[in-house]
Structure formats: C-alpha cells, structure tokens
Design a protein around this motif. Structure first.
Motif, short mmCIF file in Angstrom:
data_model
loop_
_atom_site.label_atom_id
_atom_site.label_comp_id
_atom_site.label_asym_id
_atom_site.label_seq_id
_atom_site.Cartn_x
_atom_site.Cartn_y
_atom_site.Cartn_z
N GLY A 113 -9.49 -8.56 9.99
CA GLY A 113 -9.41 -7.40 9.12
C GLY A 113 -8.43 -6.34 9.59
N PHE A 114 -7.54 -6.70 10.55
CA PHE A 114 -6.59 -5.73 11.09
C PHE A 114 -5.15 -6.10 10.75
N CYS A 115 -4.31 -5.09 10.66
CA CYS A 115 -2.87 -5.29 10.42
C CYS A 115 -2.25 -6.02 11.61
N ALA A 116 -1.40 -7.00 11.32
CA ALA A 116 -0.79 -7.79 12.39
C ALA A 116 0.28 -7.00 13.15
N HIS A 117 0.70 -5.84 12.64
CA HIS A 117 1.73 -5.06 13.30
C HIS A 117 1.14 -3.91 14.13
N CYS A 118 0.34 -3.05 13.48
CA CYS A 118 -0.18 -1.87 14.19
C CYS A 118 -1.58 -2.06 14.74
N GLY A 119 -2.30 -3.08 14.26
CA GLY A 119 -3.62 -3.39 14.80
C GLY A 119 -4.75 -2.54 14.26
N ASP A 121 -9.06 -1.08 1.28
CA ASP A 121 -8.59 -0.86 -0.08
C ASP A 121 -7.73 0.40 -0.16
N GLU A 122 -8.05 1.39 0.68
CA GLU A 122 -7.29 2.65 0.66
C GLU A 122 -5.89 2.47 1.24
N THR A 123 -5.80 1.71 2.34
CA THR A 123 -4.48 1.53 2.97
C THR A 123 -3.62 0.53 2.20
N GLY A 124 -4.27 -0.45 1.56
CA GLY A 124 -3.53 -1.52 0.90
C GLY A 124 -2.99 -2.52 1.90
N TRP A 125 -2.31 -3.53 1.43
CA TRP A 125 -1.77 -4.56 2.31
C TRP A 125 -0.64 -5.30 1.61
N HIS A 126 0.23 -5.90 2.40
CA HIS A 126 1.30 -6.76 1.91
C HIS A 126 1.21 -8.10 2.63
N ASP A 127 1.60 -9.14 1.92
CA ASP A 127 1.61 -10.51 2.46
C ASP A 127 3.01 -10.79 3.00
N HIS A 128 3.15 -10.87 4.33
CA HIS A 128 4.46 -10.98 4.98
C HIS A 128 4.69 -12.38 5.54
N LEU A 153 -0.94 -10.46 7.14
CA LEU A 153 -1.15 -9.28 6.31
C LEU A 153 -0.76 -8.04 7.10
N LEU A 154 0.01 -7.16 6.43
CA LEU A 154 0.47 -5.91 7.04
C LEU A 154 0.15 -4.74 6.12
N HIS A 155 0.04 -3.54 6.69
CA HIS A 155 0.01 -2.34 5.87
C HIS A 155 1.35 -2.20 5.14
N PRO A 156 1.39 -1.62 3.95
CA PRO A 156 2.66 -1.44 3.25
C PRO A 156 3.71 -0.70 4.08
N HIS A 157 3.30 0.39 4.78
CA HIS A 157 4.29 1.13 5.58
C HIS A 157 4.72 0.33 6.81
N CYS A 158 3.79 -0.48 7.36
CA CYS A 158 4.17 -1.35 8.49
C CYS A 158 5.14 -2.43 8.02
N HIS A 159 4.90 -2.94 6.82
CA HIS A 159 5.78 -3.96 6.24
C HIS A 159 7.20 -3.41 6.11
N GLN A 160 7.29 -2.16 5.65
CA GLN A 160 8.60 -1.52 5.50
C GLN A 160 9.28 -1.35 6.85
N GLN A 161 8.52 -0.95 7.87
CA GLN A 161 9.08 -0.78 9.21
C GLN A 161 9.59 -2.10 9.78
N VAL A 162 8.82 -3.17 9.54
CA VAL A 162 9.20 -4.49 10.06
C VAL A 162 10.53 -4.94 9.47
N HIS A 163 10.70 -4.76 8.16
CA HIS A 163 11.94 -5.18 7.53
C HIS A 163 13.10 -4.25 7.88
N ALA A 164 12.84 -2.94 7.89
CA ALA A 164 13.91 -1.99 8.18
C ALA A 164 14.41 -2.13 9.61
N GLY A 165 13.47 -2.35 10.55
CA GLY A 165 13.85 -2.47 11.95
C GLY A 165 14.07 -3.88 12.42
N LYS A 166 13.93 -4.85 11.49
CA LYS A 166 14.07 -6.27 11.82
C LYS A 166 13.18 -6.64 13.02
N LEU A 167 11.93 -6.16 12.94
CA LEU A 167 10.97 -6.40 14.03
C LEU A 167 10.33 -7.77 13.91
#
Length: 432
Positions: A374-380, A385-392, A410-424
C-alpha cells in the motif's frame, strides 16, 4: 519480414502523422475521432457545413512510384512487396497499384500516404487567406483510415477551396474521391460517420448510433438466431452475448439509450419467435416459463438454468443492452506520440484511466497495491484515494518494456512526475 520493417517504420509514420488522424494508430480509436468531431461541431458558433469524403479503393490504387519515393524504408524491398501480385481463384494477378493485399504493413503505408492531408490543407488556407481569416473559415479535418470529414464555415469554402485542394493532394498519390460517397451536408440535416449520426437539433449537437449501423447489426443478430434453431439455449446465449456487448460498448460514448431500448426489443422479439418455434404444441405461458425468467427487478429475461463451478445453481443471462452505462470517451491529445519518451508519463496515465473500468485491470492494480504494502514505490508513503496513484512502467513501453506486473509499480502522481522529469530509477519494492 513485413513485421520487422513495420517495427522501424511505425515510429517514423507516427511522428509525421496529422493530429486528427485516428485509423490504424496506436492508442487511437473511432471514439477519439467522434470526440474530436464533437469538439469541432457542438458550439453554437461551430462550422455548420460538413464535407463527407471517402477515397475510392484507397488500398487498391495508391501509386507505387509515390510510395517508393516517399516511404522511408529500403526501396528494393518495398518494390518487391508492391509488385508481388496476388492469387485470386487460383490465378496470379499482377499488382500495378495499391498496397500489399492482407499485409500487416499495408495500413501504415496507407497512413504514410495520407499524412499531411490535415496539416497541408490548413497550411494552404493560411498561405492564401492569412492565418486570421483562415481560422474564421472553421476548417477542421478528422480522418479515420480512408474516411474523413472536413468542416467549413460555408458551402462555398468547401466547394471552391477545400475540395479542389483535396482532389489535387490525392491525385498526386494515385487516388481520387468516391463520387457516390462524397457529399456536402448541413449539420442540421446530419451525416453518418464511423457508425454514428451527427446532427444538430435546435442548435444542440446529438451523436447517436446511425440507422444504417443499427440495421446491419440487427441483421447479423437475426441471422445468428435463425441459423441456430436447434442449439441449446445456453449455447445461443454464448453466441449472442459477445455480439450484444460489443455493439453496446462501441456506442456507449454517445446518446444511445433510445437505440439500446429499440435493439433490445427487436432481439427479444426474435428470441420469442425462436422459443415458440421449438415447441409448437405448447402455449405461450409454458414457453415463457421455460425460456424467460425474472432476475432481480427485471422481467422476461432470456436466461438458461446452469450449474456454476462452485456447484451452485444459477441463471446464465442474455447480455442486457439497455444496462450499458453511457460514459463520454476521454479523447487523447492530438500530438501524443507513444514512441516519444517525452510522452511516456502521459501514455501511462491515459492507459490507466481507460483501463480502470476493466475488472482484469482492477485485479492487476490490487495485486500491485498488495505487493507494495500500500506504499508508493518512490517515496515510501501510503497510497490513498486522496493522494491518488499512477501505474508506472519500470522499463518504458516505448523502450520495449512489457505490461507484465514485474515491470510495473504504483506511484503518487507527483512522484511519477519527479521520476520522469529527473529520469530517476525506481526499484520494485520487496516486502519482508
């Protein structure tokens, strides 16, 4: 071999495609074309005139010389495919024009041929009238394979400016418009496109299943029922359900409730005749009791008694057309390119949103969620439902990554954006 060349040609064709070309392109569908037409026609100040165009024998008449000069691939190989001929009724026939019959590369070759129709027309009008005046002409092009629609502010613009340019564009490629299927129509009279009817009623645009489409589908259903007079009821339902579900879901983005009810009545009438024919000596009440049942608050449901895998008794029902939910289609952005890494994040979100209604996809999501605790794979932190999620996708799909669960997190939407923007790099979480 065509498949190998297609792997190289498709990304090139995609990068040169018109924004509103939807046929034979990844992630695009007839529903996207319908949504774009709605966007172009629904306002009160939208273009009132429409050029309905159809290319005469598109796949059979594309000029080979034009293809050899303009398709970015090995010319010798392409020429061999184009000139290979075809066998019809045991006889070899030469192919002097057109794309390979039945070849998997043919749709992409056709798209390469017609790419530039939208951009070229808009550019031509801008050069002739100036950008500001060209916009006032309200010319918009929506194409699906070899069928396309062009809107215009007046009939004169479509007749004197648009159609001559289109004919010249096609002639250079060995093609021409079909005189029988090409016409100019006012939006108040309506027109058919891709199985739908587009028409304004008192200034309001309504998109409905076309009469022609509904009639063709009903004939197919009627033939299936009449061609299986002696099969078991359960087997007939198995034949009909995919047909009914497919037709209903195809029309689910438009105003289809009335068409659903009408089709359901016609199918019911056919099934009633089918049921009565099997038992000519029985009365109507007996036939109803045997073949039609009450299910929840519904009466006269065509259903067969069955025993499920868990040994429970139940009813195998005919698909309820009128129960299909009407939901507007979420159109993709015209510039979206599934082969461009810049669009990877958008493509993942698009796929997630479109697949969410699928039970299979929800099961996959639940598996991913549980595997990550149940945790984001990027930030942990927790996915809610409030944070939402993206399938990466760990390895981008455009780089050859697969849709398997082992390649997704599964990542948070803002974490997903950071991963793509920073090529993490994101690792698959491991629970202990």
């Amino acid at each position: 071999m065509q498949a190998l060349y297609l792997l190289a040609l498709e990304p090139v064709a995609e990068s040169t495609s018109d924004p509103n070309s939807y046929g034979f392109r990844s992630h695009r569908s007839t529903a996207d074309a319908q949504s774009q037409l709605f966007k172009s026609l629904h306002d009160k100040g939208s273009a009132p005139w429409v050029l309905e165009a159809d290319i005469k024998g598109c796949f059979d008449h594309i000029n080979h010389d034009w293809l050899e000069c303009n398709v970015p691939m090995d010319t010798a190989i392409l020429r061999k495919w184009l000139k290979a001929g075809l066998i019809y009724q045991g006889q070899l026939q030469a192919t002097e024009a057109g794309t390979p019959q039945g070849g998997i590369i043919s749709p992409t070759l056709a798209n390469v041929t017609l790419n530039g129709l939208e951009r070229g027309l808009i550019s031509h009008l801008g050069a002739k009238f100036g950008t500001a005046k060209a916009k006032k002409l309200k010319v918009h092009v929506v194409r699906y394979a070899d069928d396309f629609v062009i809107t215009g502010d007046s009939q004169e613009v479509l007749v004197n400016e648009v159609r001559p340019w289109i004919e010249a564009f096609l002639a250079a490629r060995g093609l021409q418009l079909s005189e029988e299927k090409t016409r100019i129509t006012h939006i108040d009279q309506g027109f058919d496109f891709l199985g739908w009817n587009f028409r304004k009623y008192s200034g309001k645009l309504l998109i409905k299943p076309s009469k022609k489409n509904a009639q063709a589908f009903y004939r197919k259903v009627a033939e299936t029922i009449s061609g299986n007079k002696t099969v078991k009821q359960e087997d007939l339902i198995r034949l009909l359900n995919p047909m009914l579900r497919g037709w209903a879901q195809y029309h689910s983005p438009v105003v289809a409730k009335q068409a659903y009810s009408r089709m359901e009545f016609l199918v019911f009438r056919r099934l009633w005749w089918w049921s009565k024919r099997r038992h000519p000596q029985k009365n109507a009440s007996w036939v109803k009791t045997k073949y039609f049942h009450s299910v929840r608050n519904r009466q006269w449901v065509f259903a067969a008694p069955v025993v499920w895998k868990d040994s429970d008794n139940g009813l195998f029902e005919l698909y309820q057309i009128s129960g299909t939910v009407i939901k507007r289609h979420m159109k993709l952005k015209g510039d979206f390119n599934p082969f461009d890494p810049m669009w990877e994040q958008y493509g993942e979100k698009l796929r997630q949103d479109r697949m969410w209604e699928s039970m299979r996809y929800r099961k996959q999501w639940a598996t991913l969620y549980m595997s990550q605790g149940g945790f984001c794979a990027h930030c942990g932190t927790a996915l809610t439902d409030e944070t939402g999620w993206h399938d990466h996708h760990l390895e981008y799909r455009m780089h050859g990554g697969k849709d398997t669960l082992s390649n997704r997190v599964l990542l948070h939407p803002h974490c997903h954006q950071q991963v793509h923007a920073g090529k993490l790099v994101v690792a698959k979480p491991v629970l202990y």
